[in-house]
Design a protein around this motif. Structure first.
Motif, short mmCIF file in Angstrom:
data_model
loop_
_atom_site.label_atom_id
_atom_site.label_comp_id
_atom_site.label_asym_id
_atom_site.label_seq_id
_atom_site.Cartn_x
_atom_site.Cartn_y
_atom_site.Cartn_z
N UNK A 4 0.89 -1.17 0.03
CA UNK A 4 -0.10 -0.10 0.04
C UNK A 4 0.91 1.01 -0.17
N UNK A 5 1.71 1.23 0.80
CA UNK A 5 2.69 2.57 0.88
C UNK A 5 3.41 2.64 -0.29
N UNK A 6 4.01 1.68 -1.09
CA UNK A 6 4.52 1.62 -2.24
C UNK A 6 3.70 2.17 -3.40
N UNK A 7 2.39 1.66 -3.46
CA UNK A 7 1.39 2.25 -4.65
C UNK A 7 1.29 3.79 -4.34
N UNK A 8 0.98 3.99 -3.06
CA UNK A 8 0.76 5.51 -2.88
C UNK A 8 1.98 6.36 -3.31
N UNK A 9 3.17 5.78 -2.99
CA UNK A 9 4.24 6.54 -3.40
C UNK A 9 4.33 6.56 -5.13
N UNK A 10 3.81 5.57 -5.74
CA UNK A 10 4.31 5.52 -6.81
C UNK A 10 3.12 6.48 -7.75
N UNK A 11 1.92 6.51 -6.97
CA UNK A 11 0.83 7.35 -7.61
C UNK A 11 1.26 8.94 -7.53
N UNK A 12 1.78 9.18 -6.47
CA UNK A 12 2.42 10.64 -6.25
C UNK A 12 3.39 10.98 -7.25
N UNK A 13 4.30 9.97 -7.56
CA UNK A 13 5.57 10.24 -8.22
C UNK A 13 5.09 10.13 -9.97
N UNK A 14 3.89 9.22 -10.07
CA UNK A 14 3.29 9.46 -11.54
C UNK A 14 2.69 10.72 -11.81
#
Length: 303
Positions: A4-14
């Motif tokens: 979950x933490x990783x997907x949230x980070x990816x969403x922000x960076x994307x």
């Protein structure tokens, strides 16, 4: 792993990723999509499921559907399927006529258009109600009953699919199409028009990450067949950019010109992304970037 933490980070960076690339212009109906949509959803072997962004919006899956038709045909014919289509990367445009002529009507792999048209022909020959049976197959592997064709997209593809008709007739001239070309192409345009969300796509691909078994426990393909399907996705799933995706992301997967990408890490997870802006090779710019971030941040891939 904290997915979950990783997907949230990816969403922000994307969201900060440069807005490069264009929505596909090859199918008029697809041009109506907002170019800045982005969604991502992951479904893990451990039971974690999490999405961010537009992961519940219905999208046209386009060439991602080629994985579904191939799986269904493979489950029916087994190894006999490779008598009509090869398993090599193409290195050429996904709709090349020149390559098909050079190879005497045997498509290089089932994920280029010519190969997918042959697979569509196989399904027409073996399914009693091809369109309905195909939809039921996707509903079964995804666990979702509301999956349908988008008839507007299918019609738009039919009205502009001149090269696909050329490929179909070319295949027919080599004896590698058994049914009427018009019927085969009608099925092909409909399979590409299927609408699914990132969540539904991740669920539908889950059996490819789970040794052939769906989330409900039903076996779709055996372990040997899954190995072959994942190998094909790794080497051929991204047109003539498959090597680049393997190099940067390191996962088997499949893209479509609707902007979807679905990938799997065997015995770990299935993940789907959607961003309509495409690069020159027909793959989603932000989607490829997001999946590169995923394997980099998690420190895992098939390599």
């Amino acid at each position: 792993m904290n997915y979950q933490k990783t997907i949230k980070e990816i969403y922000v960076e994307s969201q900060e990723f440069p807005k490069i690339g264009e929505v596909s212009a090859s199918i008029p109906e697809l041009k109506n999509i907002s170019p800045d949509k982005f969604g991502i959803f992951i479904s893990t072997h451990e039971g974690t499921e999490f999405g961010k962004g537009d992961f519940q919006e219905k999208i046209s899956i386009q060439s991602v559907s080629k994985v579904f038709t191939l799986c269904l045909a493979f489950s029916i014919l087994g190894e006999k399927i490779w008598q009509r289509v090869n398993v090599e990367p193409s290195g050429n445009a996904f709709n090349s006529l020149v390559q098909l002529e050079n190879e005497k009507g045997i498509p290089r792999n089932p994920f280029i258009n010519a190969g997918a048209i042959v697979i569509a022909d196989i399904l027409l020959s073996h399914l009693k109600n091809p369109k309905e049976d195909f939809l039921e197959f996707i509903r079964e592997i995804s666990g979702k009953k509301n999956i349908q064709f988008n008839q507007k997209v299918a019609l738009s593809e039919k009205q502009t699919g001149y090269r696909n008709f050329a490929l179909g007739n070319f295949l027919k001239s080599f004896g590698n199409i058994e049914n009427k070309v018009e019927d085969v192409l009608d099925f092909y345009f409909h399979q590409c028009s299927v609408e699914m969300t990132c969540e539904e796509l991740a669920h539908a691909f889950y059996f490819l990450a789970n040794e052939g078994k769906t989330k409900s426990g039903k076996t779709i393909l055996n372990k040997s067949q899954i190995k072959r399907l994942n190998a094909l996705m790794l080497t051929c799933g991204f047109y003539d950019e498959s090597g680049e995706f393997a190099y940067k992301v390191g996962l088997p997967g499949k893209s479509g010109i609707g902007g979807a990408i679905v990938a799997v890490l065997p015995r770990k997870f299935s993940v789907a992304t959607w961003s309509p802006r495409l690069n020159e090779k027909g793959n989603s710019e932000a989607g490829m970037y997001a999946l590169e971030l995923l394997t980099t941040k998690l420190g895992i891939s098939i390599f």
